[in-house]
Design a protein around this motif. Structure first.
Motif, mmCIF file in Angstrom:
data_model
loop_
_atom_site.group_PDB
_atom_site.id
_atom_site.type_symbol
_atom_site.label_atom_id
_atom_site.label_comp_id
_atom_site.label_asym_id
_atom_site.label_seq_id
_atom_site.Cartn_x
_atom_site.Cartn_y
_atom_site.Cartn_z
ATOM 1 N N GLU A 1 31.525 11.069 17.981
ATOM 2 C CA GLU A 1 30.345 11.172 18.889
ATOM 3 C C GLU A 1 30.580 11.987 19.875
ATOM 4 O O GLU A 1 29.625 12.885 20.561
ATOM 5 N N THR A 2 31.967 12.152 20.231
ATOM 6 C CA THR A 2 31.812 14.463 21.314
ATOM 7 C C THR A 2 31.478 15.226 20.749
ATOM 8 O O THR A 2 30.415 16.498 21.204
ATOM 9 N N ILE A 3 31.601 15.741 19.516
ATOM 10 C CA ILE A 3 31.100 16.580 18.505
ATOM 11 C C ILE A 3 29.583 16.641 18.390
ATOM 12 O O ILE A 3 29.255 17.998 18.420
ATOM 13 N N VAL A 4 29.476 15.146 18.102
ATOM 14 C CA VAL A 4 27.493 15.145 18.103
ATOM 15 C C VAL A 4 27.134 15.604 18.865
ATOM 16 O O VAL A 4 26.476 15.563 18.048
ATOM 17 N N LYS A 5 27.404 14.928 20.029
ATOM 18 C CA LYS A 5 26.340 15.111 21.604
ATOM 19 C C LYS A 5 26.760 16.600 21.661
ATOM 20 O O LYS A 5 25.582 16.915 22.538
ATOM 21 N N THR B 1 16.287 23.660 12.414
ATOM 22 C CA THR B 1 16.279 24.755 13.208
ATOM 23 C C THR B 1 18.629 24.215 13.037
ATOM 24 O O THR B 1 19.218 25.066 14.003
ATOM 25 N N LEU B 2 19.130 23.163 12.750
ATOM 26 C CA LEU B 2 20.310 22.509 14.053
ATOM 27 C C LEU B 2 20.762 23.897 12.596
ATOM 28 O O LEU B 2 20.857 24.044 11.832
ATOM 29 N N ASP B 3 21.754 24.363 13.794
ATOM 30 C CA ASP B 3 23.385 25.727 13.243
ATOM 31 C C ASP B 3 24.549 25.202 12.087
ATOM 32 O O ASP B 3 25.103 24.119 13.047
ATOM 33 N N ARG C 1 29.660 22.549 11.449
ATOM 34 C CA ARG C 1 31.259 22.682 10.389
ATOM 35 C C ARG C 1 32.666 22.955 10.842
ATOM 36 O O ARG C 1 33.846 22.352 11.271
ATOM 37 N N ALA C 2 31.959 23.996 11.802
ATOM 38 C CA ALA C 2 33.047 24.447 12.300
ATOM 39 C C ALA C 2 33.838 23.445 13.065
ATOM 40 O O ALA C 2 35.353 24.196 13.737
ATOM 41 N N ALA C 3 33.282 23.510 14.548
ATOM 42 C CA ALA C 3 33.538 22.667 15.119
ATOM 43 C C ALA C 3 34.477 21.384 14.525
ATOM 44 O O ALA C 3 34.962 20.853 14.984
ATOM 45 N N PHE C 4 33.870 20.916 13.706
ATOM 46 C CA PHE C 4 34.546 19.699 12.758
ATOM 47 C C PHE C 4 36.051 20.000 12.383
ATOM 48 O O PHE C 4 36.858 19.800 12.585
ATOM 49 N N GLU C 5 35.996 20.953 11.993
ATOM 50 C CA GLU C 5 37.524 21.672 11.472
ATOM 51 C C GLU C 5 38.073 22.086 12.902
ATOM 52 O O GLU C 5 39.673 22.506 12.519
ATOM 53 N N ALA D 1 29.131 19.761 4.583
ATOM 54 C CA ALA D 1 27.588 19.607 6.193
ATOM 55 C C ALA D 1 27.049 19.938 5.108
ATOM 56 O O ALA D 1 26.622 20.865 4.797
ATOM 57 N N ARG D 2 25.720 18.882 4.957
ATOM 58 C CA ARG D 2 24.328 19.147 4.147
ATOM 59 C C ARG D 2 23.177 18.429 4.876
ATOM 60 O O ARG D 2 23.572 17.396 5.391
ATOM 61 N N ARG D 3 21.988 19.056 5.008
ATOM 62 C CA ARG D 3 20.460 18.054 5.474
ATOM 63 C C ARG D 3 20.678 17.053 4.396
ATOM 64 O O ARG D 3 19.696 17.612 2.758
ATOM 65 N N GLN D 4 20.062 16.416 4.636
ATOM 66 C CA GLN D 4 19.285 15.270 3.381
ATOM 67 C C GLN D 4 18.003 14.685 4.562
ATOM 68 O O GLN D 4 17.850 14.556 4.986
#
Length: 263
Positions: free
Chosen positions: A64-68, A77-79, A84-88, A98-101
């Motif tokens: 939740e912290t990373i998502v927010k 426009t999402l980077d 991905r780097a934040a979760f790593e 990570a992929r868009r659906q």
């Protein structure tokens, strides 16, 4: 006076067409850019899962912290690289996909480290032989050796574990010296010297002979040296208090080696 260019209608037409096409492309890009930023394309769902099912170490609070913090923009426009780097950066995450659906969903798949052993005072070794740092209070064997040997130690540990199971033993520590000599300490306290050469065949020989030799002694083994060409030596702590065999008057020892050349 007139420029030669103005006397060539065909060339003028081509230039005009190119300018018109460029203006159309710019207008289309501006329109698309504007459209992509509309609320119509907002991300409405984020799915986070583990590659092997439920996540064992990454917590809901961390997700939740990373998502927010990192999810900025809409579907277009999402980077993704930034997310991905934040979760790593999470200690227990080994790899992120990570992929868009379409039309409004972001799917994130996390591969967690699977702890195999402890390394030093704080680090852990995963099943790929990679070092990582994370808090873990489970029971794990200890690896001791040069950092460059972590992957090889992880591979050999799997062999040691499977082989020693045949005699009801489990390796508690695997040690690889700078000269690449192997030593095992089992959960029973027994230390096994494997040396640098033919370590698998040496261990196989000991296990095959264990039931009919050392296993029959009904005494706790302290140290086994397998660095012999056709046998092994055993040290038994109880015999330390009996320096001589009462019947023969000789130092008490158990030895299954005919050739004392060790490596």
């Amino acid at each position: 006076w007139s420029s030669p260019m103005w006397d060539k209608p065909a060339l003028l037409n081509r230039v005009a067409n190119l300018l018109l096409a460029a203006a159309f492309v710019l207008a289309a890009c501006a329109t698309a850019n504007y459209a992509m930023r509309l609320p119509l394309f907002a991300l409405r769902e984020v799915s986070v899962s583990g590659t092997s099912g439920a996540l064992a170490h990454v917590t809901l609070e961390q997700i939740e912290t990373i998502v927010k913090r990192e999810l900025r923009g809409n579907f277009f426009t999402l980077d993704i690289a930034r997310v991905r780097a934040a979760f790593e950066q999470l200690q227990w995450v080994r790899k992120v996909a990570a992929r868009r659906q379409w039309p409004d969903r972001l799917e994130i798949e996390l591969e967690e480290h699977a702890p195999l052993a402890r390394w030093g005072a704080a680090a852990l070794v995963n099943t790929y032989g990679e070092l990582f740092t994370a808090a873990y209070d489970g029971n794990l064997p200890q690896f001791v050796g040069p950092q460059s040997g972590a992957k090889e130690m992880a591979i050999q540990y799997g062999y040691f574990l499977r082989s020693l199971a045949a005699i009801g033993q489990v390796p508690a520590q695997v040690q690889l010296s700078p000269r690449r000599a192997w030593q095992l300490r089992l959960d029973s306290g027994l230390v096994i010297e494997l040396g640098r050469e033919r370590i698998e065949s040496r261990l196989d020989r000991f296990i095959a002979a264990y039931v009919r030799t050392s296993g029959r002694l009904q005494r706790r083994l302290e140290h086994v040296d397998l660095r012999y060409s056709n046998g092994f030596a055993v040290r038994i702590p109880e015999l330390k208090s009996e320096p001589r065999d009462n019947r023969r008057g000789r130092p008490a020892r158990v030895r299954g080696a005919a050739n004392a050349e060790r490596n």
